[in-house]
Design a protein around this motif. Structure first.
Motif, PDB file in Angstrom:
ATOM      1  N   GLN A 290      10.279 -26.053   6.097  1.00 18.73           N
ATOM      2  CA  GLN A 290      11.267 -26.070   7.180  1.00 18.73           C
ATOM      3  C   GLN A 290      12.183 -27.290   7.136  1.00 18.73           C
ATOM      4  OE1 GLN A 290       9.605 -25.049  11.144  1.00 18.73           O
ATOM      5  NE2 GLN A 290       7.694 -24.633  10.060  1.00 18.73           N
ATOM      6  N   MET A 291      11.845 -28.265   6.282  1.00 22.83           N
ATOM      7  CA  MET A 291      12.628 -29.493   6.227  1.00 22.83           C
ATOM      8  C   MET A 291      13.914 -29.264   5.431  1.00 22.83           C
ATOM      9  SD  MET A 291      10.729 -31.677   7.858  1.00 22.83           S
ATOM     10  CE  MET A 291       9.026 -31.676   8.448  1.00 22.83           C
ATOM     11  N   PRO A 292      15.036 -29.784   5.891  1.00 22.07           N
ATOM     12  CA  PRO A 292      16.305 -29.567   5.173  1.00 22.07           C
ATOM     13  C   PRO A 292      16.317 -30.275   3.821  1.00 22.07           C
ATOM     14  CG  PRO A 292      16.595 -31.173   6.941  1.00 22.07           C
ATOM     15  CD  PRO A 292      15.213 -30.605   7.099  1.00 22.07           C
ATOM     16  N   ALA A 293      16.671 -29.524   2.769  1.00 19.28           N
ATOM     17  CA  ALA A 293      16.816 -30.077   1.412  1.00 19.28           C
ATOM     18  C   ALA A 293      15.654 -31.011   1.072  1.00 19.28           C
ATOM     19  CB  ALA A 293      18.152 -30.817   1.286  1.00 19.28           C
ATOM     20  N   PHE A 294      14.438 -30.504   1.263  1.00 12.71           N
ATOM     21  CA  PHE A 294      13.263 -31.341   1.026  1.00 12.71           C
ATOM     22  C   PHE A 294      13.219 -31.740  -0.451  1.00 12.71           C
ATOM     23  CE2 PHE A 294       8.886 -32.463   0.211  1.00 12.71           C
ATOM     24  CZ  PHE A 294       8.550 -33.199   1.332  1.00 12.71           C
ATOM     25  N   THR A 295      13.183 -33.037  -0.693  1.00 10.46           N
ATOM     26  CA  THR A 295      13.238 -33.577  -2.045  1.00 10.46           C
ATOM     27  C   THR A 295      11.947 -34.304  -2.348  1.00 10.46           C
ATOM     28  OG1 THR A 295      15.647 -33.796  -1.890  1.00 10.46           O
ATOM     29  CG2 THR A 295      14.525 -35.074  -3.603  1.00 10.46           C
ATOM     30  N   ALA A 296      11.131 -33.707  -3.216  1.00 13.42           N
ATOM     31  CA  ALA A 296       9.845 -34.285  -3.599  1.00 13.42           C
ATOM     32  C   ALA A 296      10.020 -35.049  -4.902  1.00 13.42           C
ATOM     33  CB  ALA A 296       8.808 -33.185  -3.767  1.00 13.42           C
ATOM     34  N   ILE A 297       9.674 -36.333  -4.894  1.00 12.50           N
ATOM     35  CA  ILE A 297       9.857 -37.189  -6.070  1.00 12.50           C
ATOM     36  C   ILE A 297       8.491 -37.701  -6.513  1.00 12.50           C
ATOM     37  CG2 ILE A 297      11.035 -39.207  -7.014  1.00 12.50           C
ATOM     38  CD1 ILE A 297      12.985 -38.933  -4.593  1.00 12.50           C
ATOM     39  N   ASN A 298       7.973 -37.113  -7.589  1.00  7.43           N
ATOM     40  CA  ASN A 298       6.662 -37.473  -8.096  1.00  7.43           C
ATOM     41  C   ASN A 298       6.755 -37.757  -9.586  1.00  7.43           C
ATOM     42  OD1 ASN A 298       4.635 -36.977  -5.731  1.00  7.43           O
ATOM     43  ND2 ASN A 298       6.057 -35.261  -5.661  1.00  7.43           N
ATOM     44  N   SER A 299       5.627 -38.139 -10.176  1.00  3.25           N
ATOM     45  CA  SER A 299       5.627 -38.497 -11.582  1.00  3.25           C
ATOM     46  C   SER A 299       4.560 -37.709 -12.321  1.00  3.25           C
ATOM     47  CB  SER A 299       5.384 -39.998 -11.747  1.00  3.25           C
ATOM     48  OG  SER A 299       5.606 -40.392 -13.092  1.00  3.25           O
ATOM     49  N   ALA A 300       4.489 -37.925 -13.628  1.00  2.00           N
ATOM     50  CA  ALA A 300       3.488 -37.296 -14.478  1.00  2.00           C
ATOM     51  C   ALA A 300       3.233 -38.201 -15.663  1.00  2.00           C
ATOM     52  CB  ALA A 300       3.971 -35.921 -14.940  1.00  2.00           C
ATOM     53  N   LEU A 301       2.119 -37.981 -16.324  1.00  2.00           N
ATOM     54  CA  LEU A 301       1.790 -38.740 -17.518  1.00  2.00           C
ATOM     55  C   LEU A 301       2.473 -38.148 -18.748  1.00  2.00           C
ATOM     56  CD1 LEU A 301      -1.986 -39.166 -16.702  1.00  2.00           C
ATOM     57  CD2 LEU A 301      -0.216 -40.918 -16.524  1.00  2.00           C
ATOM     58  N   GLU A 302       2.642 -36.825 -18.737  1.00  2.00           N
ATOM     59  CA  GLU A 302       3.322 -36.148 -19.834  1.00  2.00           C
ATOM     60  C   GLU A 302       3.731 -34.754 -19.378  1.00  2.00           C
ATOM     61  OE1 GLU A 302       0.640 -35.704 -23.127  1.00  2.00           O
ATOM     62  OE2 GLU A 302      -0.951 -34.824 -21.894  1.00  2.00           O
ATOM     63  N   VAL A 303       4.762 -34.217 -20.039  1.00  2.00           N
ATOM     64  CA  VAL A 303       5.259 -32.870 -19.752  1.00  2.00           C
ATOM     65  C   VAL A 303       5.415 -32.142 -21.079  1.00  2.00           C
ATOM     66  CG1 VAL A 303       7.181 -31.520 -18.822  1.00  2.00           C
ATOM     67  CG2 VAL A 303       6.471 -33.623 -17.667  1.00  2.00           C
ATOM     68  N   ASP A 304       4.925 -30.897 -21.152  1.00  2.00           N
ATOM     69  CA  ASP A 304       5.094 -30.170 -22.409  1.00  2.00           C
ATOM     70  C   ASP A 304       6.371 -29.338 -22.391  1.00  2.00           C
ATOM     71  OD1 ASP A 304       4.611 -27.671 -21.196  1.00  2.00           O
ATOM     72  OD2 ASP A 304       2.577 -27.491 -21.981  1.00  2.00           O
ATOM     73  N   LEU A 305       6.673 -28.704 -23.515  1.00  2.00           N
ATOM     74  CA  LEU A 305       7.957 -28.031 -23.671  1.00  2.00           C
ATOM     75  C   LEU A 305       8.072 -26.743 -22.874  1.00  2.00           C
ATOM     76  CD1 LEU A 305       8.685 -28.605 -27.472  1.00  2.00           C
ATOM     77  CD2 LEU A 305       9.548 -29.871 -25.485  1.00  2.00           C
ATOM     78  N   SER A 306       6.989 -26.320 -22.233  1.00  2.00           N
ATOM     79  CA  SER A 306       7.074 -25.162 -21.340  1.00  2.00           C
ATOM     80  C   SER A 306       7.257 -25.576 -19.886  1.00  2.00           C
ATOM     81  CB  SER A 306       5.822 -24.288 -21.469  1.00  2.00           C
ATOM     82  OG  SER A 306       4.702 -24.889 -20.832  1.00  2.00           O
ATOM     83  N   GLY A 307       7.133 -26.894 -19.609  1.00  2.00           N
ATOM     84  CA  GLY A 307       7.283 -27.392 -18.243  1.00  2.00           C
ATOM     85  C   GLY A 307       5.990 -27.740 -17.560  1.00  2.00           C
ATOM     86  N   GLN A 308       4.857 -27.550 -18.256  1.00  2.00           N
ATOM     87  CA  GLN A 308       3.584 -27.958 -17.670  1.00  2.00           C
ATOM     88  C   GLN A 308       3.482 -29.483 -17.650  1.00  2.00           C
ATOM     89  OE1 GLN A 308       0.427 -24.557 -18.831  1.00  2.00           O
ATOM     90  NE2 GLN A 308       1.011 -25.872 -20.534  1.00  2.00           N
ATOM     91  N   ALA A 309       2.795 -30.018 -16.632  1.00  2.00           N
ATOM     92  CA  ALA A 309       2.678 -31.474 -16.512  1.00  2.00           C
ATOM     93  C   ALA A 309       1.224 -31.887 -16.328  1.00  2.00           C
ATOM     94  CB  ALA A 309       3.510 -31.981 -15.335  1.00  2.00           C
ATOM     95  N   ASN A 310       0.853 -32.937 -17.018  1.00  2.00           N
ATOM     96  CA  ASN A 310      -0.463 -33.570 -16.872  1.00  2.00           C
ATOM     97  C   ASN A 310      -0.280 -34.822 -16.032  1.00  2.00           C
ATOM     98  OD1 ASN A 310      -2.880 -35.010 -17.219  1.00  2.00           O
ATOM     99  ND2 ASN A 310      -2.447 -35.521 -19.348  1.00  2.00           N
TER     100      ASN A 310
END
Length: 417
Positions: A290-310
């Motif tokens: 319900q929040m307007p333009a909710f922007t989630a800013i998080n991190s990851a240790l690595e991302v693979d070429l399909s978009g999965q994140a560890n």
């Protein structure tokens, strides 16, 4: 009825039974005099378990595992000492699931609380998060009432406290990391995506603070986050955060835990414009959507070429967490104009070798699956994976990888290696 005693009179053998699960607040909310005394007395107790959150103190020590079985949702902070020794058991769940799981198991709850200047009222002070629902679930609740703890909106009824121990001590602080040039560049890319009126969630690390530092001229931003940091407070003080456009908690910043400097804790003290809420509020998909333009800013240790994140392990060692990243990313995807962002440097130094964090195959678990693919940001650019096919994702991610690794990534993508 609440019983007030001196710290030296507290005997845990009177309240902890063999096999009990003991929980306590995390980060600055850890009641350090209580946990230190518990560890000192562990030899008099039968073996027991302790569930811990983010550690800032000395309690997560492998030396204590002779009698204590430690578990946590994360390997961050001083928890890494336990993880490195193979002495930390991980509960691999989403942050939003923690309260229900722990409430069914907790026996003894240790808390740091603050007393209102007018007396008679108590606050959970630095953390409400998953701890608040455990107050009624625990068999025994023991509280350190610390004169230096900030009084926040997360109140606890005096009737729910069994034992009260008075202290007067400084709280541990989370030092702000000096951002690297790559982190500053990442922050600039992320900030370029954020519009006036957006509601923000900041994860841990230097990048969110870099982003916050670039948003001080924005208008009518909102904050609805798990962690309230110094960077976010800077936005409030600059007038960029008003929370005026949020349909829920209008005019109020919502967070679960305070994590930062003494200045942050002082800012939160008796501040009615900050509401510390339980996980059922901070991580609720329905509320976030319900929040307007909710922007989630998080991190990851690595991302693979399909978009999965560890977000959990490096070299087989647990150093991160599942945490609330997926809760917030899914909420952002459901928000009108929402932005689910994962921001990370494109490379990392490991054992004297530079490695790409954009990788053909993850070296650890896929904490965030490709169906929840987000906007990936490195110092080299932005890749919005949401509308892309697998082949298109690979191309977009290679384009924001470090140039030194792009040819190898293309080759591996072609060969399927």
């Amino acid at each position: 009825m609440t019983r007030a005693i001196e710290l030296e009179a507290l005997e845990f053998a009177d309240v902890i039974l063999p096999g009990d699960l003991v929980c306590w607040g995390q980060a600055a909310a850890e009641p350090l005099p209580l946990t230190a005394r518990l560890m000192a007395q562990r030899g008099r107790l039968g073996g027991f378990s302790a569930f811990i959150g983010i550690g800032l103190g000395d309690t997560p020590d492998p030396a204590y595992t002779d009698r204590v079985r430690f578990s946590s949702f994360c390997g961050t902070g001083t928890n890494r000492r336990l993880a490195a020794a193979g002495a930390l058991d991980i509960l691999p769940v989403h942050y939003s699931d923690l309260p229900a799981l722990l409430a069914s198991r907790v026996d003894v709850l240790l808390l740091q609380v603050a007393e209102h200047p007018d007396g008679g009222r108590f606050s959970l002070s630095c953390a409400c998060d998953y701890i608040a629902p455990l107050v009624r679930a625990a068999r025994v609740v023991i509280c350190e009432v610390n004169r230096q703890a900030p009084f926040t909106s997360a109140e606890i009824a005096a009737a729910d406290i069994d034992v009260l121990v008075a202290t007067d001590r400084a709280l541990p602080e989370q030092a702000r990391a000096v951002p690297t040039a790559a982190e500053q560049a990442i922050g600039a890319h992320v900030a370029s995506l954020i519009r006036d009126g957006a509601t923000l969630q900041f994860g841990l690390g230097a990048v969110p603070d870099c982003v916050a530092g670039l948003l001080k001229h924005h208008r009518d931003l909102g904050l609805h986050t798990g962690i309230l940091s110094d960077g976010a407070v800077g936005l409030i003080e600059a007038g960029a955060v008003t929370n005026a456009l949020k349909p829920i908690h209008r005019g109020v910043t919502v967070a679960g835990t305070l994590l930062g400097s003494r200045a942050l804790l002082d800012f939160a003290h008796l501040n009615r414009a900050i509401a510390l809420e339980p996980v059922s509020v901070t991580h609720s998909h329905a509320l976030i959507a319900q929040m307007p333009a909710f922007t989630a800013i998080n991190s990851a240790l690595e991302v693979d070429l399909s978009g999965q994140a560890n977000t959990e392990t490096v070299g087989g060692r647990y150093v991160g967490t599942i945490g609330g990243a997926l809760d917030f990313l899914r909420g952002a995807r459901a928000s009108a104009g929402g932005l689910p962002i994962i921001a990370l440097p494109s490379t990392v130094e490991a054992k004297g070798e530079r490695r790409s964090r954009i990788t053909a195959r993850l070296s650890g678990p896929a904490t965030i699956g490709r169906a929840d693919a987000a906007i990936i940001v490195t110092e080299h650019g932005i890749a919005d994976l949401r509308p892309l096919t697998l082949a298109e994702r690979a191309e977009a991610l290679i384009a924001i990888a470090d140039p030194a690794f792009r040819d190898d990534l293309r080759e591996r993508a072609r060969s399927g290696a």
